[in-house]
Write a protein that holds these residues in place. Structure first.
Motif, PDB file in Angstrom:
ATOM      1  N   PRO A 193     -19.835  76.668  24.385  1.00 25.90           N
ATOM      2  CA  PRO A 193     -19.739  75.468  25.231  1.00 25.90           C
ATOM      3  C   PRO A 193     -20.342  74.232  24.573  1.00 25.90           C
ATOM      4  O   PRO A 193     -19.817  73.129  24.707  1.00 25.90           O
ATOM      5  N   SER A 194     -21.447  74.398  23.834  1.00 28.44           N
ATOM      6  CA  SER A 194     -22.058  73.222  23.203  1.00 28.44           C
ATOM      7  C   SER A 194     -21.184  72.683  22.081  1.00 28.44           C
ATOM      8  O   SER A 194     -21.081  71.472  21.894  1.00 28.44           O
ATOM      9  N   GLU A 195     -20.504  73.551  21.328  1.00 31.31           N
ATOM     10  CA  GLU A 195     -19.595  73.072  20.283  1.00 31.31           C
ATOM     11  C   GLU A 195     -18.414  72.335  20.899  1.00 31.31           C
ATOM     12  O   GLU A 195     -17.979  71.315  20.388  1.00 31.31           O
ATOM     13  N   GLY A 196     -17.898  72.838  22.006  1.00 30.53           N
ATOM     14  CA  GLY A 196     -16.801  72.169  22.693  1.00 30.53           C
ATOM     15  C   GLY A 196     -17.213  70.809  23.221  1.00 30.53           C
ATOM     16  O   GLY A 196     -16.465  69.841  23.150  1.00 30.53           O
ATOM     17  N   ARG A 197     -18.425  70.697  23.750  1.00 28.31           N
ATOM     18  CA  ARG A 197     -18.929  69.430  24.275  1.00 28.31           C
ATOM     19  C   ARG A 197     -19.116  68.433  23.133  1.00 28.31           C
ATOM     20  O   ARG A 197     -18.786  67.267  23.266  1.00 28.31           O
ATOM     21  N   GLU A 198     -19.623  68.890  21.977  1.00 30.73           N
ATOM     22  CA  GLU A 198     -19.793  68.000  20.831  1.00 30.73           C
ATOM     23  C   GLU A 198     -18.447  67.465  20.355  1.00 30.73           C
ATOM     24  O   GLU A 198     -18.323  66.287  20.024  1.00 30.73           O
ATOM     25  N   GLU A 199     -17.449  68.317  20.333  1.00 33.52           N
ATOM     26  CA  GLU A 199     -16.115  67.876  19.916  1.00 33.52           C
ATOM     27  C   GLU A 199     -15.550  66.862  20.902  1.00 33.52           C
ATOM     28  O   GLU A 199     -14.939  65.866  20.514  1.00 33.52           O
ATOM     29  N   LEU A 200     -15.776  67.087  22.183  1.00 36.92           N
ATOM     30  CA  LEU A 200     -15.333  66.142  23.210  1.00 36.92           C
ATOM     31  C   LEU A 200     -16.028  64.799  23.023  1.00 36.92           C
ATOM     32  O   LEU A 200     -15.393  63.747  23.099  1.00 36.92           O
ATOM     33  N   GLN A 201     -17.323  64.809  22.752  1.00 39.27           N
ATOM     34  CA  GLN A 201     -18.062  63.565  22.545  1.00 39.27           C
ATOM     35  C   GLN A 201     -17.515  62.797  21.351  1.00 39.27           C
ATOM     36  O   GLN A 201     -17.385  61.582  21.392  1.00 39.27           O
ATOM     37  N   ALA A 257     -14.419  62.964  20.205  1.00 41.01           N
ATOM     38  CA  ALA A 257     -13.089  62.484  20.565  1.00 41.01           C
ATOM     39  C   ALA A 257     -13.164  61.279  21.499  1.00 41.01           C
ATOM     40  O   ALA A 257     -12.296  60.412  21.470  1.00 41.01           O
ATOM     41  N   ALA A 258     -14.194  61.207  22.325  1.00 43.19           N
ATOM     42  CA  ALA A 258     -14.342  60.103  23.273  1.00 43.19           C
ATOM     43  C   ALA A 258     -14.909  58.852  22.613  1.00 43.19           C
ATOM     44  O   ALA A 258     -15.025  57.817  23.259  1.00 43.19           O
ATOM     45  N   LEU A 259     -15.270  58.922  21.374  1.00 43.91           N
ATOM     46  CA  LEU A 259     -15.731  57.767  20.593  1.00 43.91           C
ATOM     47  C   LEU A 259     -16.900  57.030  21.231  1.00 43.91           C
ATOM     48  O   LEU A 259     -16.940  55.813  21.270  1.00 43.91           O
ATOM     49  N   GLY A 260     -17.859  57.767  21.744  1.00 44.71           N
ATOM     50  CA  GLY A 260     -19.069  57.152  22.257  1.00 44.71           C
ATOM     51  C   GLY A 260     -18.982  56.600  23.664  1.00 44.71           C
ATOM     52  O   GLY A 260     -19.950  56.058  24.166  1.00 44.71           O
ATOM     53  N   GLY A 261     -17.843  56.720  24.330  1.00 47.68           N
ATOM     54  CA  GLY A 261     -17.714  56.224  25.698  1.00 47.68           C
ATOM     55  C   GLY A 261     -18.299  57.209  26.705  1.00 47.68           C
ATOM     56  O   GLY A 261     -18.808  58.270  26.349  1.00 47.68           O
ATOM     57  N   LEU A 262     -18.219  56.862  27.979  1.00 47.77           N
ATOM     58  CA  LEU A 262     -18.754  57.709  29.041  1.00 47.77           C
ATOM     59  C   LEU A 262     -18.087  59.076  29.115  1.00 47.77           C
ATOM     60  O   LEU A 262     -18.730  60.051  29.479  1.00 47.77           O
ATOM     61  N   CYS A 263     -16.831  59.167  28.774  1.00 50.99           N
ATOM     62  CA  CYS A 263     -16.101  60.425  28.915  1.00 50.99           C
ATOM     63  C   CYS A 263     -16.739  61.564  28.122  1.00 50.99           C
ATOM     64  O   CYS A 263     -16.702  62.709  28.538  1.00 50.99           O
ATOM     65  N   GLY A 264     -17.345  61.246  27.001  1.00 56.49           N
ATOM     66  CA  GLY A 264     -17.967  62.269  26.177  1.00 56.49           C
ATOM     67  C   GLY A 264     -19.133  62.968  26.845  1.00 56.49           C
ATOM     68  O   GLY A 264     -19.504  64.066  26.464  1.00 56.49           O
ATOM     69  N   ALA A 265     -19.705  62.356  27.877  1.00 60.88           N
ATOM     70  CA  ALA A 265     -20.839  62.936  28.590  1.00 60.88           C
ATOM     71  C   ALA A 265     -20.504  63.257  30.042  1.00 60.88           C
ATOM     72  O   ALA A 265     -21.393  63.558  30.831  1.00 60.88           O
ATOM     73  N   CYS A 266     -19.251  63.209  30.411  1.00 60.04           N
ATOM     74  CA  CYS A 266     -18.842  63.403  31.804  1.00 60.04           C
ATOM     75  C   CYS A 266     -18.376  64.836  32.064  1.00 60.04           C
ATOM     76  O   CYS A 266     -17.660  65.429  31.262  1.00 60.04           O
ATOM     77  N   ALA A 267     -18.770  65.365  33.208  1.00 63.50           N
ATOM     78  CA  ALA A 267     -18.385  66.723  33.590  1.00 63.50           C
ATOM     79  C   ALA A 267     -16.893  66.848  33.885  1.00 63.50           C
ATOM     80  O   ALA A 267     -16.340  67.947  33.836  1.00 63.50           O
ATOM     81  N   HIS A 268     -16.213  65.746  34.179  1.00 59.97           N
ATOM     82  CA  HIS A 268     -14.788  65.783  34.504  1.00 59.97           C
ATOM     83  C   HIS A 268     -13.891  65.772  33.266  1.00 59.97           C
ATOM     84  O   HIS A 268     -12.693  66.026  33.369  1.00 59.97           O
TER      85      HIS A 268
END
Length: 65
Positions: A6-14, A16-27
């Motif tokens: 899960p932490s690797e997936g969250r890092e990849e999401l962050q 991809a979100a380029l530093g915006g809020l989405c990278g830290a959002c549960a949705h």
């Protein structure tokens, strides 16, 4: 292909979100196309599915647990 933690997936999401809020959002979810492109998808019903990034303000933002 081995599944990611899960932490690797969250890092990849962050990334991809380029530093915006989405990278830290549960949705937020990371979607990969068959050609390898990555897209950030919002699973909240009241927001656009594929927001323009980076998102700097969002009424539906929910920090990750």
């Amino acid at each position: 292909m081995t599944p990611k933690s899960p932490s690797e997936g969250r890092e990849e999401l962050q990334r991809a979100a380029l530093g915006g809020l989405c990278g830290a959002c549960a949705h937020a979810r990371l979607v990969r196309s068959s050609r390898g492109s990555r897209f950030v998808r919002c699973a909240h019903p009241d927001t656009p599915k594929y927001p323009g990034l980076p998102v700097v303000r969002c009424a539906a933002f929910a920090g990750t647990p």
